[in-house]
Structure formats: C-alpha cells, structure tokens
Design an enzyme around this catalytic site. Structure first.
Site, PDB file in Angstrom:
ATOM      1  N   SER A  86       0.760  -1.128  -0.038  1.00 11.25           N
ATOM      2  CA  SER A  86      -0.155  -0.104   0.025  1.00 11.25           C
ATOM      3  C   SER A  86       0.937   1.058   0.097  1.00 11.25           C
ATOM      4  CB  SER A  86      -0.903   0.037   1.111  1.00 11.25           C
ATOM      5  OG  SER A  86      -1.926   1.100   1.175  1.00 11.25           O
ATOM      6  N   HIS A 190      -8.293   1.362  -0.855  1.00 12.05           N
ATOM      7  CA  HIS A 190      -8.203   0.293  -1.965  1.00 12.05           C
ATOM      8  C   HIS A 190      -9.538  -0.259  -2.544  1.00 12.05           C
ATOM      9  CE1 HIS A 190      -4.013   0.411  -1.526  1.00 12.05           C
ATOM     10  NE2 HIS A 190      -4.078   0.309  -0.144  1.00 12.05           N
TER      11      HIS A 190
END
Length: 305
Positions: A86, A190
C-alpha cells in the site's frame, strides 16, 4: 537474492520513531523532511498518541519517513528487488531511485490528505480475516458488499467497506475464517470509496519527474515488475482505489529467487506473511536500531554482487 520491503498503514505505534532519531544525523534529516511537507514528523513519531497517528494524513508520511530513515541507517544496500505494501509502495519507489526522498514525502503527504478527505465522506473501515479458503472468503465478502482490498497471502485477506458492512461480517464470518480483526486505519482504502483521492493524486503526480527503477520494482497491482518510472507513478496513483495483491508480490519474489527479505521500520507485518508464504527465505524486521547489525550481516550474505 535480497528483497527490501516497506510496510503499509496500520504498522505504526506510538513512539516508534524515538530510538531512530537518536542515530547520528537522523533528527536533522527528519526536521528537514518535516519543513518540506509541513508536518512535524518527529512529534508524531515520538510523542503523539495512537489516535493521532491513526489519522491517514499523518500516518502515511510518518511511515514513509520511518522507512527511508531506517533504510538509510543500513548503509549501502543492493537488493535484487524492492516492494511496498500500500503506502509502502512510495517508500519502495524511493528505494528504487524512482523518486528522491523529498518527492516521495511530498507525494505521500498529498496522498494521505486526499485519502483522509475521501474517507470522511462515508464512515468506512477495514478488517483482516485470518484463515479460510481465499475463493470462499472473497465470494462471501462480495455477498456482503465488501471489497477484498488486500489479498495478502498466507491465509490473510483484508475486507473493506462501510462500518455497517463490517459489522455484518463480524456476525457472519466466511466458512473457515478463525478471526476477524479490525485494523487501525480510518477508511476503506483500495476500494471505490477512495475514487475521489485518485483524481487529487493524479494532479499532484503531474509535478513529478520520475526516474526509471535502478532495481526490480514489484507492483501491488498484479505482482509484476515495472520497468519505467512513469508507469510506477501511474500505478501509485491508481493503487489507492484498487486492491493490493501482496500474495502475487510474494509469488514474484519466489520466482526471482529471493533468499532473504528485510522489512524496514516499523517492520513485522510483512515478515510475518513471508515466514508463512516463503519457506526457506530468511526474514528480518527492522523494529529498532538494535536490529541494524543483524540486518547488515544479512545484506552481506544475500545482496546482489
């Protein structure tokens, strides 16, 4: 072959930066970074409480700064590949020479602010599911309207969605899942909930002049190696609203012939996954400067010539 990786949001804990700032030159470097992005990284890394560093706009630049600082403390490192989970992808982009430190921190500051704004629109969150069959779990999450936002491998998938959807998941776990653990993040990262952040980040990325990676850069999108700096940045922008496929990244590490993996500060999460998914690969997490000597020994044994 050595892989250098950087953790994502949720790895931060109160005071975790304190021992690193005692290293020669570290406090001055962090002060310069803080001035550049308008955020007191030293304060948040040493004095702020858990709620303060849970704020997306704070946590993300703090994690990238910690990763860069701990990697610099290792000295010369010549990994065969780099990757980040991430927000850790921005740290990895700096490791690969795609972005310099200030560019990486400026980008992540914008990313954190944009994602915090997107998260404020709807109350959302993320929960880790431990155990279970991946296909069964993903189908169950989709039935509940949740997104499998992180497919981490080693029996771990992270679900993201509204707080109501996550509450329904707690009450109705997928078959075989042992535990559902709420994560220390402030939004459904996400997922489609982050779409507004993609537009803001795309505008910020226009000011960057990325270089092509000096080492193999493995992307969260699909576990593929990315050859150009322009594509790395493009993927960093789109990544905030797309799932993290860390399982595929680990498969790529294996295909590349990884023999060791070092996770920069605040390490622990990714090494834990690697221990289960990459048998035979030596792992080490940089938690405090006390881990540096062991890491340097590992680098000497496993770095590319």
């Amino acid at each position: 072959m050595l892989v250098l990786v950087a953790p994502g949001q949720g790895a931060q804990t109160p005071g975790f930066l304190t021992p690193w700032l005692e290293l020669p030159g570290a406090a001055d470097r962090v002060a310069a970074w803080s001035d550049a992005i308008g955020l007191d990284l030293a304060h948040y890394g040493t004095q702020a409480d858990a709620d303060a560093i849970r704020d997306t706009a704070v946590a993300q630049p703090l994690l990238v700064a910690a990763g860069l600082l701990s990697a610099a403390a290792l000295g010369d490192v010549n990994p065969g590949a780099v990757a980040g989970h991430s927000v850790g992808e921005i740290t990895a982009a700096a490791f690969a020479g795609v972005l310099d430190d200030i560019a990486a921190l400026t980008l992540v500051r914008g990313r954190g602010l944009a994602m915090a704004d997107a998260a404020a629109i709807t109350k959302t969150g993320m929960s880790a599911l431990l155990g279970g069959d991946p296909e069964t779990t993903v189908a169950h999450l989709e039935k509940l309207g949740l997104t499998p936002a992180n497919v981490n491998g080693a029996g771990q998938i992270v679900a993201a969605g509204t707080l109501e959807q996550l509450a329904a998941l707690e009450a109705d776990k997928p078959e075989g899942v042992r535990r559902v653990v709420a994560l220390k993040v402030a939004g459904a990262f996400h997922t489609e909930h982050m779409a507004p952040a993609v537009e803001a980040l795309a505008k910020a990325a226009q000011d960057l002049t990325p270089a092509d990676p000096r080492v193999t850069y493995v992307s969260n999108r699909d576990g593929k190696a990315v050859a150009t700096g322009a594509e790395v940045v493009e993927r960093l922008v789109g990544q905030v609203a797309n799932p993290v496929r860390w399982d595929l990244c680990m498969e790529t590490f294996q295909e590349l012939g990884a023999t060791a993996l070092i996770e920069v500060c605040p390490g622990g999460t990714l090494t834990g996954l690697a221990k289960r998914a990459l048998p035979g690969v030596t792992t080490l997490a940089l938690k405090t400067p006390d881990d540096l000597d062991a890491a340097r020994e590992l680098i000497a044994e496993h770095s590319a010539a």
